[in-house]
Motif scaffolding. Structure first.
Motif, PDB file in Angstrom:
ATOM      1  N   VAL A   1       2.095  -3.343   3.694  1.00  0.00           N
ATOM      2  CA  VAL A   1       1.230  -2.463   2.898  1.00  0.00           C
ATOM      3  C   VAL A   1       0.335  -3.291   1.975  1.00  0.00           C
ATOM      4  O   VAL A   1      -0.850  -2.976   1.786  1.00  0.00           O
ATOM      5  CB  VAL A   1       2.086  -1.474   2.084  1.00  0.00           C
ATOM      6  CG1 VAL A   1       1.208  -0.611   1.189  1.00  0.00           C
ATOM      7  CG2 VAL A   1       2.914  -0.601   3.017  1.00  0.00           C
ATOM      8  N   HIS A   2       0.875  -4.375   1.410  1.00  0.00           N
ATOM      9  CA  HIS A   2       0.114  -5.249   0.524  1.00  0.00           C
ATOM     10  C   HIS A   2      -1.092  -5.841   1.240  1.00  0.00           C
ATOM     11  O   HIS A   2      -2.208  -5.873   0.703  1.00  0.00           O
ATOM     12  CB  HIS A   2       1.039  -6.364   0.014  1.00  0.00           C
ATOM     13  CG  HIS A   2       0.432  -7.246  -1.020  1.00  0.00           C
ATOM     14  ND1 HIS A   2      -0.230  -8.432  -0.708  1.00  0.00           N
ATOM     15  CD2 HIS A   2       0.374  -7.145  -2.371  1.00  0.00           C
ATOM     16  CE1 HIS A   2      -0.644  -8.994  -1.823  1.00  0.00           C
ATOM     17  NE2 HIS A   2      -0.301  -8.246  -2.840  1.00  0.00           N
ATOM     18  N   ALA A   3      -0.888  -6.295   2.485  1.00  0.00           N
ATOM     19  CA  ALA A   3      -1.989  -6.886   3.252  1.00  0.00           C
ATOM     20  C   ALA A   3      -3.034  -5.834   3.617  1.00  0.00           C
ATOM     21  O   ALA A   3      -4.244  -6.088   3.542  1.00  0.00           O
ATOM     22  CB  ALA A   3      -1.440  -7.553   4.513  1.00  0.00           C
TER      23      ALA A   3
ATOM     24  N   GLY B   1       6.584   0.008  -9.869  1.00  0.00           N
ATOM     25  CA  GLY B   1       7.414  -0.745  -8.936  1.00  0.00           C
ATOM     26  C   GLY B   1       8.674  -1.282  -9.571  1.00  0.00           C
ATOM     27  O   GLY B   1       9.742  -1.323  -8.947  1.00  0.00           O
ATOM     28  N   SER B   2       8.572  -1.689 -10.829  1.00  0.00           N
ATOM     29  CA  SER B   2       9.752  -2.215 -11.518  1.00  0.00           C
ATOM     30  C   SER B   2      10.773  -1.127 -11.816  1.00  0.00           C
ATOM     31  O   SER B   2      11.955  -1.413 -12.023  1.00  0.00           O
ATOM     32  CB  SER B   2       9.334  -2.897 -12.824  1.00  0.00           C
ATOM     33  OG  SER B   2       8.810  -1.961 -13.758  1.00  0.00           O
ATOM     34  N   LEU B   3      10.336   0.145 -11.849  1.00  0.00           N
ATOM     35  CA  LEU B   3      11.245   1.242 -12.164  1.00  0.00           C
ATOM     36  C   LEU B   3      12.129   1.621 -10.982  1.00  0.00           C
ATOM     37  O   LEU B   3      13.294   1.983 -11.162  1.00  0.00           O
ATOM     38  CB  LEU B   3      10.449   2.468 -12.635  1.00  0.00           C
ATOM     39  CG  LEU B   3       9.695   2.319 -13.961  1.00  0.00           C
ATOM     40  CD1 LEU B   3       8.919   3.594 -14.276  1.00  0.00           C
ATOM     41  CD2 LEU B   3      10.649   1.999 -15.099  1.00  0.00           C
ATOM     42  N   PHE B   4      11.591   1.547  -9.754  1.00  0.00           N
ATOM     43  CA  PHE B   4      12.385   1.983  -8.604  1.00  0.00           C
ATOM     44  C   PHE B   4      12.509   0.936  -7.504  1.00  0.00           C
ATOM     45  O   PHE B   4      13.273   1.140  -6.556  1.00  0.00           O
ATOM     46  CB  PHE B   4      11.798   3.269  -8.007  1.00  0.00           C
ATOM     47  CG  PHE B   4      10.389   3.141  -7.501  1.00  0.00           C
ATOM     48  CD1 PHE B   4      10.113   2.559  -6.275  1.00  0.00           C
ATOM     49  CD2 PHE B   4       9.323   3.614  -8.245  1.00  0.00           C
ATOM     50  CE1 PHE B   4       8.825   2.453  -5.802  1.00  0.00           C
ATOM     51  CE2 PHE B   4       8.028   3.522  -7.787  1.00  0.00           C
ATOM     52  CZ  PHE B   4       7.780   2.928  -6.561  1.00  0.00           C
TER      53      PHE B   4
ATOM     54  N   THR C   1      -1.167  -1.590  -4.546  1.00  0.00           N
ATOM     55  CA  THR C   1      -0.971  -3.038  -4.456  1.00  0.00           C
ATOM     56  C   THR C   1      -0.033  -3.520  -5.548  1.00  0.00           C
ATOM     57  O   THR C   1       0.821  -4.384  -5.312  1.00  0.00           O
ATOM     58  CB  THR C   1      -2.327  -3.763  -4.578  1.00  0.00           C
ATOM     59  OG1 THR C   1      -3.203  -3.314  -3.544  1.00  0.00           O
ATOM     60  CG2 THR C   1      -2.152  -5.263  -4.450  1.00  0.00           C
ATOM     61  N   GLY C   2      -0.170  -2.966  -6.742  1.00  0.00           N
ATOM     62  CA  GLY C   2       0.728  -3.347  -7.828  1.00  0.00           C
ATOM     63  C   GLY C   2       2.172  -2.979  -7.530  1.00  0.00           C
ATOM     64  O   GLY C   2       3.093  -3.754  -7.799  1.00  0.00           O
ATOM     65  N   ILE C   3       2.388  -1.787  -6.967  1.00  0.00           N
ATOM     66  CA  ILE C   3       3.746  -1.368  -6.604  1.00  0.00           C
ATOM     67  C   ILE C   3       4.324  -2.319  -5.561  1.00  0.00           C
ATOM     68  O   ILE C   3       5.479  -2.774  -5.675  1.00  0.00           O
ATOM     69  CB  ILE C   3       3.736   0.077  -6.079  1.00  0.00           C
ATOM     70  CG1 ILE C   3       3.319   1.043  -7.195  1.00  0.00           C
ATOM     71  CG2 ILE C   3       5.098   0.465  -5.520  1.00  0.00           C
ATOM     72  CD1 ILE C   3       3.156   2.480  -6.727  1.00  0.00           C
ATOM     73  N   CYS C   4       3.535  -2.625  -4.532  1.00  0.00           N
ATOM     74  CA  CYS C   4       4.004  -3.530  -3.480  1.00  0.00           C
ATOM     75  C   CYS C   4       4.259  -4.928  -4.026  1.00  0.00           C
ATOM     76  O   CYS C   4       5.237  -5.585  -3.638  1.00  0.00           O
ATOM     77  CB  CYS C   4       2.980  -3.590  -2.349  1.00  0.00           C
ATOM     78  SG  CYS C   4       2.801  -2.058  -1.428  1.00  0.00           S
ATOM     79  N   CYS C   5       3.394  -5.387  -4.914  1.00  0.00           N
ATOM     80  CA  CYS C   5       3.558  -6.724  -5.486  1.00  0.00           C
ATOM     81  C   CYS C   5       4.871  -6.818  -6.254  1.00  0.00           C
ATOM     82  O   CYS C   5       5.599  -7.828  -6.149  1.00  0.00           O
ATOM     83  CB  CYS C   5       2.370  -7.039  -6.401  1.00  0.00           C
ATOM     84  SG  CYS C   5       2.406  -8.704  -7.101  1.00  0.00           S
TER      85      CYS C   5
END
Length: 540
Positions: A145-147, A122-125, A169-173
Motif C-alpha cells: 500500500v505504501h508503494a 497507525g501507532s494506535l492500532f 501513507t502515514g498509517i502504512c509508514c
C-alpha cells in the motif's frame, strides 16, 4: 562498517556469524527502511517542485495576492473569484506546458499534517493488528500500500486524493516501522538487541540521503512521484522471503513453520533454539510478575492503582515531556530544513547525513540518565546558537550545520529515552505507560505541522525558541529520574522505589553488550516480548 555492525547485531557467544534467516531479515528490513524515507519527506520535495515550476501568467504570488491585483474593489471580487476558479486549468509550468497540479498548490500545505495524523492513527492500532495477525503479513500489506500511495499521485494528480493518500501513507509508514523493528529485535539474540534500534534508523538516514538526489533529478510532479515509488514497487517481491517472528509463532503455537525454519540450515536451527529459549524465559517472567502482583481487585483495577502511584506518575510526566519536546525539535528541523538559506535538496541530503552517527550510540559508555541529559542539552544549545546566528545574519551553512547537530543530538535522545522508558516503568503497567509516552511523541509531531512559518518561509522565532528551550527544560527534568542502566527491569512499584536516585553504575556495566544479558540471572535487561510493538512505535 555496516557489515561489521550487522555481524555484531546477530552474534553471541554460541555463534559469531549470522544464520541465513537472520541475514534475510536484516538486509530486507534495511532495504525497507531505505525506501520508507522516500515518501516520509515527500511533502518537502513537492513543495519545492511546485515553487520552482508553477506560475499563472506573470504572477508567482499566492492565490490571495493575485486575486487582490485582479480586483482591488470588493464589488469586483465575486466576479474575479469565479474567473479564477474557471481558469484554474490554465495554470502552466515555467516551460509553458499545462499542469493541473499548479491549480491546487494551496492544498499541499495540508499534506504534512495529514501524514502526521496517519502516523498517529497507525501507532494506535498498528501494534495490536501485528500482534494478532503476525508481523510479516502486516508488513507485506503495508509495504504494498505504501508503494502504491507513492505511485497514484503521478497518474491521478487530484488534491483530495493526494491528501487521502498522504494520510494512508502515514498509517502504512507507522505499521512498517512497528513490524520491522519488532522483527529485527525478535530475530536478534538478547545480548545484541541494542543494535536494531540503531541500525534501522541508520538505513533510514541513507534513504533520506538517496531521496534528495532522486528528487533533484526529477523536478516535475509526475517524474518525482515515479522516481520515488517505482524502486519500491520493483523491490516488493524481495520482501516475500522475510520470515515471521519466532516469538509470535511460539505464542500462536505455529510449530510447523518453526520446524520449517529449523530445517533451512544447521545455523538457523541453532539460532532459533537460542531465540526461542530467550522468548520462553521472558514469557515465564512476565507471567510470574503478574502472579506476584500484591495488588488485588482484578487486572484492570491493579493497573489503575499502579498508574496513580506518585512514582509512576512522576516518571510518566517526565518521559512524556521528553518525548513531546524531542518530537517538536526533531520534526521541526526536518520539516523546515529548506528554510536555513541552503538549497532544499542539498539540505535534505545533509539532513540524512547528520543522522548517520547515531549508529554508534550503543557504543557510548554512559548511563541512561547522563546520556539523556547530555543529548538533550546539546540539542537545545545547538538550536539556540543556530537561532542567534540566524538573527545576526550568520552564514547559512553554519546555521544549518548547528541545526543539524541539534537534530542529531535529539535523535540520540529519542533512542536513549526509548530504552530508558522500558527500564523506568514496572512490568504490570509498562505497556500502558509506553503507550502514553508514545502518544505524547505523536502529538508533538502533529503540533509541529500546525506551527506557522514566517511570510518569507523561514522558521518563526517562537518555533525556534520552543525547539531550543524544550530539550534544555527536559534535561533538568531528567534529574528527577533514577539511573537504570545495569539494573534489573522493575516488576512492581516496590522495585521502582528500590532504584536509588544516586545510583551510578560502573563504566563497564553500562552500554556494552556483554553485560546486557546474563543467562544465569533471573532477570535480563532486554526488550520484553509483549512490548516490542510499542517499543518500535516509539522509535519512528
Amino acid at each position: 562498517m555496516v557489515t561489521v555492525k550487522m555481524n555484531q547485531l546477530a552474534g553471541d557467544q554460541r555463534g559469531p556469524l549470522m544464520s541465513p534467516l537472520q541475514l534475510s531479515v536484516y538486509w530486507r528490513l534495511a532495504l525497507i527502511f531505505f525506501f520508507t524515507a522516500f515518501l516520509f519527506f515527500l511533502d518537502i520535495f513537492t513543495t519545492a517542485v511546485v515553487a520552482e515550476t508553477c506560475r499563472h501568467g506573470n504572477d508567482t504570488g499566492t492565490f490571495a495576492s493575485w486575486l487582490e491585483k485582479l480586483a482591488p474593489n470588493k464589488e469586483e471580487n465575486q466576479s474575479a473569484l469565479s474567473k479564477v476558479l474557471k481558469d484554474d486549468a490554465d495554470w502552466r509550468t515555467e516551460s509553458g506546458t499545462r499542469d493541473s497540479v499548479c491549480g491546487w498548490t494551496d492544498w499541499l500545505s495540508y499534506g504534512q499534517m495529514l501524514f502526521m495524523t496517519g502516523l498517529l492513527l497507525g501507532s494506535l492500532f498498528g501494534g495490536a493488528i501485528s500482534d494478532r495477525y503476525g508481523k510479516r503479513p502486516v508488513l507485506l500489506i503495508s509495504m504494498c500500500v505504501h508503494a502504491v500511495c507513492g505511485l497514484v499521485p503521478a497518474v491521478f494528480p487530484q488534491p483530495l486524493l493526494f491528501l487521502i493518500l498522504r494520510c494512508l501513507t502515514g498509517i502504512c509508514c507507522c505499521c512498517i516501522n512497528i513490524c520491522a523493528f519488532s522483527l529485527a529485535v525478535e530475530w536478534t539474540p538478547p545480548a545484541s538487541r541494542l543494535w536494531p534500534p540503531a541500525f534501522l534508523p541508520f538505513c533510514f538516514s541513507l534513504g533520506t540521503m538517496g531521496g534528495a538526489p532522486l528528487a533533484w533529478l526529477n523536478p516535475t510532479w509526475t517524474r518525482l512521484h515515479l522516481s520515488l515509488a517505482l524502486p519500491q514497487i520493483i523491490c516488493l517481491p524481495l520482501y516475500l522471503s522475510i520470515p515471521e517472528s519466532p516469538q509470535w509463532l511460539l505464542l500462536k503455537k505455529r510449530t510447523d513453520i518453526l520446524d520449517r525454519y529449523r530445517s533451512n540450515s544447521p545455523a538457523d536451527n541453532q539460532r532459533l533454539d537460542l531465540l526461542l529459549d530467550s522468548a520462553w524465559s521472558d514469557l515465564q517472567k512476565a507471567t510470574e510478575a503478574q502472579r506476584e502482583d500484591p495488588v488485588t481487585g482484578g487486572h484492570a483495577s491493579s493497573d489503575i492503582i499502579h498508574l496513580r502511584h506518585p512514582t509512576v506518575l512522576m516518571r510518566l510526566f517526565v518521559m512524556s515531556c521528553v518525548s513531546a519536546a524531542s518530537a517538536l525539535t526533531y520534526y521541526g528541523i526536518c520539516l523546515n530544513i529548506g528554510s536555513f538559506g541552503v538549497g532544499v535538496y542539498s539540505a535534505q541530503f545533509f539532513s540524512g547525513l547528520s543522522e548517520a552517527p547515531c549508529l554508534l550510540v550503543p557504543l557510548v559508555r554512559l548511563g541512561r540518565r547522563p546520556m539523556s541529559m547530555l543529548a538533550l542539552f546539546l540539542s537545545g544549545a545547538a538550536c539556540l546558537v543556530s537561532l542567534l546566528l540566524s538573527k545576526y545574519n550568520g552564514m547559512p551553512m553554519l546555521v544549518m550545520s548547528l541545526a543539524l547537530l541539534g537534530k542529531l543530538c535529539i535523535l540520540a535522545a529519542i533512542f536513549i529515552s526509548t530504552l530508558y522508558s522500558i527500564e523506568l516503568f514496572p512490568t504490570v503497567v509498562r505497556q500502558r505507560c509506553l503507550s502514553l509516552v508514545n502518544l505524547s511523541f505523536r502529538l508533538g509531531c502533529l503540533v509541529n505541522t500546525l506551527v506557522p512559518a514566517n511570510p518569507d518561509g523561514a522558521i518563526s522565532l517562537a518555533a525556534m525558541i520552543i525547539y531550543s528551550s524544550g530539550p534544555i527544560i527536559c534535561c533538568g527534568l531528567c534529574l528527577l529520574l533514577p539511573e537504570t542502566s545495569g539494573v534489573p527491569l522493575p516488576d512492581s512499584v516496590a522495585d521502582c522505589n528500590r532504584q536509588l536516585q544516586p545510583h551510578q553504575p560502573a563504566m563497564g556495566a553500562l552500554w556494552s553488550t556483554e553485560t546486557l544479558v546474563s543467562s544465569q540471572t533471573s532477570k535480563v535487561e532486554t526488550f520484553p516480548v509483549e512490548k516490542d510493538s510499542t517499543i518500535s512505535a516509539l522509535l519512528i
